[in-house]
Design an enzyme around this catalytic site. Structure first.
Site, short mmCIF file in Angstrom:
data_model
loop_
_atom_site.label_atom_id
_atom_site.label_comp_id
_atom_site.label_asym_id
_atom_site.label_seq_id
_atom_site.Cartn_x
_atom_site.Cartn_y
_atom_site.Cartn_z
N SER A 169 0.81 -1.29 0.11
CA SER A 169 -0.26 0.09 -0.01
C SER A 169 0.85 1.19 -0.17
O SER A 169 1.81 1.30 -0.95
CB SER A 169 -0.96 -0.15 1.30
N ARG A 241 -11.45 7.04 9.38
CA ARG A 241 -11.14 5.57 9.48
C ARG A 241 -12.21 4.74 9.24
O ARG A 241 -12.05 3.88 8.42
CB ARG A 241 -10.85 5.34 11.07
N ASP A 334 -9.06 -7.29 -3.64
CA ASP A 334 -8.76 -5.91 -3.46
C ASP A 334 -9.34 -4.83 -4.12
O ASP A 334 -9.35 -4.85 -5.58
CB ASP A 334 -7.25 -5.64 -3.57
N HIS A 364 -8.09 -5.44 0.43
CA HIS A 364 -6.83 -4.89 0.35
C HIS A 364 -5.95 -5.16 1.76
O HIS A 364 -4.86 -5.43 1.45
CB HIS A 364 -6.96 -3.26 0.67
N ASP A 365 -6.62 -5.45 2.83
CA ASP A 365 -5.83 -5.63 4.13
C ASP A 365 -5.33 -7.09 4.04
O ASP A 365 -4.46 -7.67 4.76
CB ASP A 365 -6.73 -5.42 5.31
#
Length: 386
Positions: A169, A241, A334, A364-365
């Site tokens: 990332s 967040r 992702d 994505h994580d």
């Protein structure tokens, strides 16, 4: 016996979750630059300091150094428990240590907190030359500025060439900049879930998060760091967040994990929450206690500026500068950094082959969660460059 606090008993968060002078140093070391850092956007940043952590020992010929670069809300604490000075455990536990892919019996692993961050490196919470906190006056940074600061750290450690630079990332953006800006100093390169340039959609998502923070009445133009507990821009940072976390996970995972279920005995039709809302609230509440809104703004803007081809004749010309043996990997689920972006990197970097796919339901994580698959890539790359 565990004590459950009611909402009214939970302590108010500090104005900023940043590490500050006087806090326990934990496992941090510090590098201080002797001269101001020239900035790509103009001007310079005086008093540059980077916090970093290391594992293993540097070989006498200094050939075994590995640089690990963190993502947006990460820090130097790649591996290790939560402890005084480190509010959270290592974010890549399982990758670094004896017998692991980055075996500390063989490799000397270095992980800096990014310039502009909030866990010991110079950022908005730091004191400026006039003795006041930088706050909203902190200058605009780019990935190239951050890599320039990290190059100074490498010089100070006596590392002429990294055996491997790895990042995912935002960390992948900096890893790519390392290989393009300093090809002779990057022997091997692992790029995870990243891109050659921030896309319009990625900039759009970040823009919404930036508006959330700046729209908080406690933002005060970025000059809030010395306000009392509960008087920082927590609502804005928490909303940022929540927005970000939705993009970090996949639709399928959220549906399978939460569906439409209510949170415990709460009734969503009577002011209660769905489970997925509680999940986002939880991650927002954690971040506001360990991170800084000003750093979030600084780093998100730096990510938006990411374009490896800027001033280098375009993306293809920039990628052609990379001489490192390279593996590029993406996560199949992702939706924030899709595999097409990693395909562009793999096609443009001379020493890269096909895109490697990390299989994960987590979006994505996945590059943080699927440690075994990432470890296999690290082992493959280090084996080929030994």
């Amino acid at each position: 016996m565990n004590t459950v606090l009611t909402p009214s008993e939970v302590p108010l968060p500090p104005a900023s979750g940043a590490w500050r002078e006087g806090d326990p140093p934990g496992r941090r070391q510090w590098y201080e630059r002797a001269t101001p850092l020239p900035l790509e956007a103009g001007g310079e940043l005086p008093g540059v300091r980077l916090a970093f952590e290391t594992w293993g020992r540097l070989a006498p010929d200094r050939s075994n150094a590995v640089l690990v670069l963190h993502a947006l809300t990460g820090d130097s604490h790649v591996v290790g428990p939560a402890e005084p000075g480190h509010p959270t455990p290592g974010w890549w536990d399982g990758l670094v240590g004896p017998g692991r892919a980055l075996d500390t019996g063989r490799w000397f692993v270095v992980a800096p907190n990014v310039l502009g961050g909030c866990q010991g490196s110079t950022g908005p919470v730091s004191l400026s030359p006039d003795g006041r906190r930088w706050g909203g006056g902190f200058p605009r940074l780019t990935q190239r500025d951050q890599v320039a600061a990290e190059a100074g750290l490498a010089d100070a450690l006596g590392i002429d060439r990294w055996a491997l630079v790895v990042g995912g990332s935002m960390g992948g953006m900096r890893a790519l900049e390392w290989a393009v800006s300093h090809p002779g100093r990057t022997r091997a390169l692992l790029l995870l879930a990243t891109a050659a340039a921030a896309s319009a959609e990625q900039i759009a998502w970040a823009s919404v998060q930036l508006h959330a923070i700046r729209g908080d009445p406690h933002w005060r133009g970025g000059d809030y760091h010395d306000a009392g507990p509960g008087r920082g821009p927590h609502a804005g940072l928490g909303l940022a967040r929540r927005l970000a976390h939705v993009t970090y996970r996949s639709e399928r995972e959220l549906q399978v994990r939460f569906g439409r279920a209510p949170q415990g005995t709460e009734d969503p039709w009577s002011g209660g929450r769905y489970q997925v809302e509680s999940y986002l609230d939880h991650h927002a509440a954690k971040l506001v206690r360990r991170f800084d809104a000003g750093s979030y703004v600084t780093l998100a803007e730096a990510m938006n500026s990411h374009d490896v081809g800027r001033g280098r004749g375009g993306t293809r010309a920039a990628l052609s500068r990379v001489t490192a043996r390279t593996l590029v990997a993406g996560v199949d689920s992702d939706r924030l950094y899709p595999l097409s972006q990693q395909a562009e990197l793999a096609a443009g970097i001379p020493a890269a082959d096909r895109v490697r796919v990390v299989e994960s339901p987590y979006g994505h994580d996945g590059f943080l969660i699927e440690v075994e698959q990432v470890a296999a890539l690290v082992s493959e790359l280090l084996g080929q460059t030994a």
